[in-house]
Design an enzyme around this catalytic site. Sequence first.
Site, PDB file in Angstrom:
ATOM      1  N   SER A  45       0.829  -1.216   0.000  1.00  0.00           N
ATOM      2  CA  SER A  45       0.000   0.000   0.000  1.00  0.00           C
ATOM      3  C   SER A  45       0.860   1.261   0.000  1.00  0.00           C
ATOM      4  CB  SER A  45      -0.991  -0.007   1.163  1.00  0.00           C
ATOM      5  OG  SER A  45      -0.334   0.130   2.389  1.00  0.00           O
ATOM      6  N   ASN A  46       1.997   1.240   0.680  1.00  0.00           N
ATOM      7  CA  ASN A  46       2.889   2.413   0.643  1.00  0.00           C
ATOM      8  C   ASN A  46       3.422   2.638  -0.775  1.00  0.00           C
ATOM      9  OD1 ASN A  46       3.459   3.699   3.417  1.00  0.00           O
ATOM     10  ND2 ASN A  46       3.448   1.502   3.860  1.00  0.00           N
TER      11      ASN A  46
ATOM     12  N   HIS B  65       8.803   2.504   8.996  1.00  0.00           N
ATOM     13  CA  HIS B  65       8.608   1.573  10.113  1.00  0.00           C
ATOM     14  C   HIS B  65       7.332   1.966  10.864  1.00  0.00           C
ATOM     15  CE1 HIS B  65       9.787  -1.373  13.113  1.00  0.00           C
ATOM     16  NE2 HIS B  65       9.395  -0.509  14.025  1.00  0.00           N
TER      17      HIS B  65
ATOM     18  N   ASP C 128      16.305  -1.115  11.462  1.00  0.00           N
ATOM     19  CA  ASP C 128      15.537   0.022  12.010  1.00  0.00           C
ATOM     20  C   ASP C 128      16.401   1.027  12.755  1.00  0.00           C
ATOM     21  OD1 ASP C 128      13.233  -1.270  11.069  1.00  0.00           O
ATOM     22  OD2 ASP C 128      12.985  -2.376  12.936  1.00  0.00           O
TER      23      ASP C 128
ATOM     24  N   GLU D 163       1.612   6.347   7.865  1.00  0.00           N
ATOM     25  CA  GLU D 163       2.722   5.919   6.997  1.00  0.00           C
ATOM     26  C   GLU D 163       2.546   6.489   5.592  1.00  0.00           C
ATOM     27  OE1 GLU D 163       3.733   1.729   6.900  1.00  0.00           O
ATOM     28  OE2 GLU D 163       2.848   1.445   8.861  1.00  0.00           O
TER      29      GLU D 163
HETATM   30  C1  GRF Z   1       3.955  -1.232   6.816  1.00  0.00           C
HETATM   31  O1  GRF Z   1       3.359  -1.229   8.078  1.00  0.00           O
HETATM   32  C2  GRF Z   1       5.410  -0.822   6.944  1.00  0.00           C
HETATM   33  O2  GRF Z   1       5.633   0.067   7.973  1.00  0.00           O
HETATM   34  C3  GRF Z   1       6.096  -2.115   7.241  1.00  0.00           C
HETATM   35  O3  GRF Z   1       5.408  -3.051   6.481  1.00  0.00           O
HETATM   36  C4  GRF Z   1       4.075  -2.611   6.220  1.00  0.00           C
HETATM   37  C5  GRF Z   1       3.917  -2.591   4.740  1.00  0.00           C
HETATM   38  O4  GRF Z   1       2.666  -2.224   4.348  1.00  0.00           O
HETATM   39  N1  GRF Z   1       7.511  -1.988   7.003  1.00  0.00           N
HETATM   40  P1  GRF Z   1       2.378  -2.123   2.792  1.00  0.00           P
HETATM   41  O5  GRF Z   1       2.904  -3.386   2.142  1.00  0.00           O
HETATM   42  O6  GRF Z   1       3.054  -0.887   2.271  1.00  0.00           O
HETATM   43  O7  GRF Z   1       0.898  -2.054   2.728  1.00  0.00           O
END
Ligand code: GRF
Length: 210
Positions: free
Chosen positions: A13-14, A109, A150, A179
Amino acid sequence: MKKIAIFASGGGSNFKVIYEKIISWDIPAEICLVISNNPSCSAIDFAKQNSLPTFIVNKSLYPDSYSRDTILMQNLLKAEIDLICLAGYMKMIPENIVTYFENRVLNIHPALLPDFGGKGFYGMKVHEAVIQSNADESGATVHFVDAKYDHGPIVAQEKVNVSADDTADSLAQKVLAAEHRIYSKVVKAYCEDRIVWKNNQPRIEVAIEN
Ligand code: GRF
């Protein structure tokens, strides 16, 4: 325009938020490579649907770690990558890449580092630990990656309140929304050359409106 490589193992999703901001011209960049250890994750599906180049690297395809690290580096160099964005990537980044791309690898993170970070703090485990600790706030951290989990210099953090009735799941949702906001903000700042360093600490300079 900066050339970005996304590393993702899961939902992505990010990655999707960053991609949307790039195609709407908000972030001056191009996603030149999407790398994963997991060929069937949603991030790879999304990359393929949007005709973005993908590359899969894992132990089944490259059993020996030296070949794995080398082929990954070759792909990054061939694509002339400027910035690597880790977006839910579940593997450690090889040392040769961290060294070569010093201060050019970002990670998101789902907690306020240095709290609830390091080996073993990933995915829902982070949120479960926050709930168990009775902390009244959590949040998201974007940092540059160094050789330790991290650990590298923090660029931005956004806090969220933890309420008494929050569960790990509800907290995860609130943090994920944070995020999405801060990761795209930091990537945009990087691509606009607005991350400045002072005393080895990065800071985002405010954009000057035209
Ligand atoms: C997020 O919570 C990020 O902080 C962690 O993994 C998750 C990934 O989410 N490192 P997505 O795959 O971007 O939805």
